[in-house]
Design a protein around this motif. Structure first.
Motif, mmCIF file in Angstrom:
data_model
loop_
_atom_site.group_PDB
_atom_site.id
_atom_site.type_symbol
_atom_site.label_atom_id
_atom_site.label_comp_id
_atom_site.label_asym_id
_atom_site.label_seq_id
_atom_site.Cartn_x
_atom_site.Cartn_y
_atom_site.Cartn_z
ATOM 1 N N VAL A 97 -11.449 -27.517 31.594
ATOM 2 C CA VAL A 97 -12.103 -28.556 31.346
ATOM 3 C C VAL A 97 -12.386 -29.512 32.848
ATOM 4 N N ALA A 107 -14.466 -32.782 27.533
ATOM 5 C CA ALA A 107 -14.367 -31.712 26.566
ATOM 6 C C ALA A 107 -13.944 -32.511 25.965
ATOM 7 N N GLY A 108 -13.832 -32.354 24.646
ATOM 8 C CA GLY A 108 -12.501 -32.858 23.353
ATOM 9 C C GLY A 108 -12.656 -34.568 23.534
ATOM 10 N N HIS A 112 -10.170 -34.182 17.691
ATOM 11 C CA HIS A 112 -10.841 -32.842 16.644
ATOM 12 C C HIS A 112 -9.120 -32.034 16.452
ATOM 13 N N ASP A 114 -8.533 -28.076 17.668
ATOM 14 C CA ASP A 114 -9.402 -26.852 18.357
ATOM 15 C C ASP A 114 -10.260 -25.925 17.685
ATOM 16 N N LEU A 127 -2.925 -26.685 27.712
ATOM 17 C CA LEU A 127 -3.582 -27.306 28.955
ATOM 18 C C LEU A 127 -3.005 -27.630 29.781
ATOM 19 N N THR A 140 -4.435 -38.027 27.388
ATOM 20 C CA THR A 140 -5.029 -37.476 25.705
ATOM 21 C C THR A 140 -4.064 -38.265 24.543
ATOM 22 N N TRP A 247 -1.361 -37.848 31.659
ATOM 23 C CA TRP A 247 -1.170 -36.792 32.672
ATOM 24 C C TRP A 247 -0.940 -37.247 34.004
ATOM 25 N N TRP A 255 0.713 -27.864 22.398
ATOM 26 C CA TRP A 255 -0.263 -28.452 21.136
ATOM 27 C C TRP A 255 0.276 -28.002 20.550
ATOM 28 N N HIS A 262 -6.668 -34.078 18.548
ATOM 29 C CA HIS A 262 -6.145 -35.166 20.071
ATOM 30 C C HIS A 262 -7.778 -34.959 20.151
ATOM 31 N N ALA A 264 -9.799 -37.066 23.775
ATOM 32 C CA ALA A 264 -9.433 -36.738 25.485
ATOM 33 C C ALA A 264 -10.254 -38.159 25.485
ATOM 34 N N ARG A 273 -11.653 -35.171 37.134
ATOM 35 C CA ARG A 273 -10.666 -34.314 36.119
ATOM 36 C C ARG A 273 -10.573 -33.023 35.650
ATOM 37 N N ARG A 277 -7.849 -24.625 29.869
ATOM 38 C CA ARG A 277 -6.874 -24.435 28.802
ATOM 39 C C ARG A 277 -6.469 -22.421 28.541
#
Ligand code: SIN
Length: 288
Positions: A97, A107-108, A112, A114, A127, A140, A247, A255, A262, A264, A273, A277
């Motif tokens: 990520v 990503a994310g 959503h 996963d 993650l 997140t 973070w 999770w 979640h 991001a 960043r 994961r």
């Protein structure tokens, strides 16, 4: 089987772990555990129970190499290979990520759960973030889908119970990320109940997400859109469903992917960043 009730009813987890909750219903920080070392059975059971109870566990100041990260994941099951792994390369069990000033997306970045396009979506994801934006941000958000279900009216619960929805990998992977599937292949597309029951806690939860869910079956398109838009808006606009993880470098968050969503937050452009994961293969199809 756990009741999913917070730790007051699970003194074992509480007495073995140092748990500090993020909200009354979702998210907990676990201190004093070194995930680079093999976990004893009592410590593992306590973490497992805390994960079922709090859905999102935050472990700070962890120093893990990839094998240690994967070994922690394997305590919960076999490791998942992401449908977009062909575009990432590298270790198939590790999803990078990585977001920089050159990224077209992060990503994310949207609510959503996963990989719900899979027939059996991952049961959980871990993650491990090692680089955070120096300006802050990159948090997140996690949302509790048990509470989302509980907050629906009895009338809507009755309407949704028994309905099935389509979850299509092409929606995020091609629609948002613009990554074609491996040659000659298609992204997974599967049906899941709109109201699912968690296989371990036995609690009901809302199981649609704006990342993957494209259609509720058996309804006219406008009826399906009305319900899906309404439910996804409800999740996105109800802060009390959520906890927010800030973070720090060397934080691992684990999770329960069966009862959470979640998002991001990409608020740190042009800063960077980085995290990796690991996801754990689910054991059974989501069921009503
Ligand atoms: C994801 O797993 O969807 C990414 C989450 C994040 O980067 O915080």
């Amino acid at each position: 089987m756990s009741t999913g009730t917070p730790t007051a009813e699970h003194p074992a987890a509480d007495s073995i772990l140092d748990i500090s909750t993020l909200t009354p219903h979702i998210g907990a920080e676990i201190r004093g555990v070194d995930l680079s070392q093999p976990l004893g059975n009592d410590e593992f059971s306590a973490i497992y129970q805390a994960w079922l109870d709090w859905k999102v566990l935050v472990f700070r100041d962890q120093h893990l190499d990839r094998e240690q990260h994967k070994a922690f994941g394997r305590r919960f099951g076999s490791l998942h290979v992401h449908p977009m792994q062909h575009s990432y390369g590298g270790d198939p069990e590790i999803l990078s990520v990585k977001t920089t000033a050159k990224s077209a997306y992060t990503a994310g970045d949207g609510w959503h759960t996963d990989v719900t396009c899979d027939e059996i979506p991952p049961l959980g994801s871990m993650l491990y973030v090692t680089e955070t934006p120096e300006v802050g941000g990159g948090d997140t958000l996690y949302a509790d889908m048990y509470l989302a279900y509980d907050l629906l009216s009895d009338t809507l619960k009755e309407i949704l119970q028994g309905l099935t929805a389509i979850h299509d990998g092409a929606k995020p992977y091609m629609g948002s990320y613009k990554v074609a599937p491996p040659e000659g292949d298609e992204y997974p597309r599967n049906e899941h109940p709109v109201i699912a029951t968690h296989p371990e806690t036995g609690r009901k939860l809302l199981y649609v997400n704006s990342g993957f869910t494209t259609r509720i079956k058996g309804l006219a398109r406008w009826e399906s859109d009305l319900l899906l838009d309404g439910l996804c808006n409800f999740i996105a606009t109800t802060p009390k469903l959520t906890c927010r993880v800030r973070w720090e470098p060397n934080t691992l968050v684990f999770w329960d992917n069966r009862c959470t969503q979640h998002h991001a937050v990409w608020d740190y452009y042009p800063h960077s960043r980085y995290g990796e994961r690991v996801s754990i293969v689910g054991t059974e199809r989501p069921a009503a």
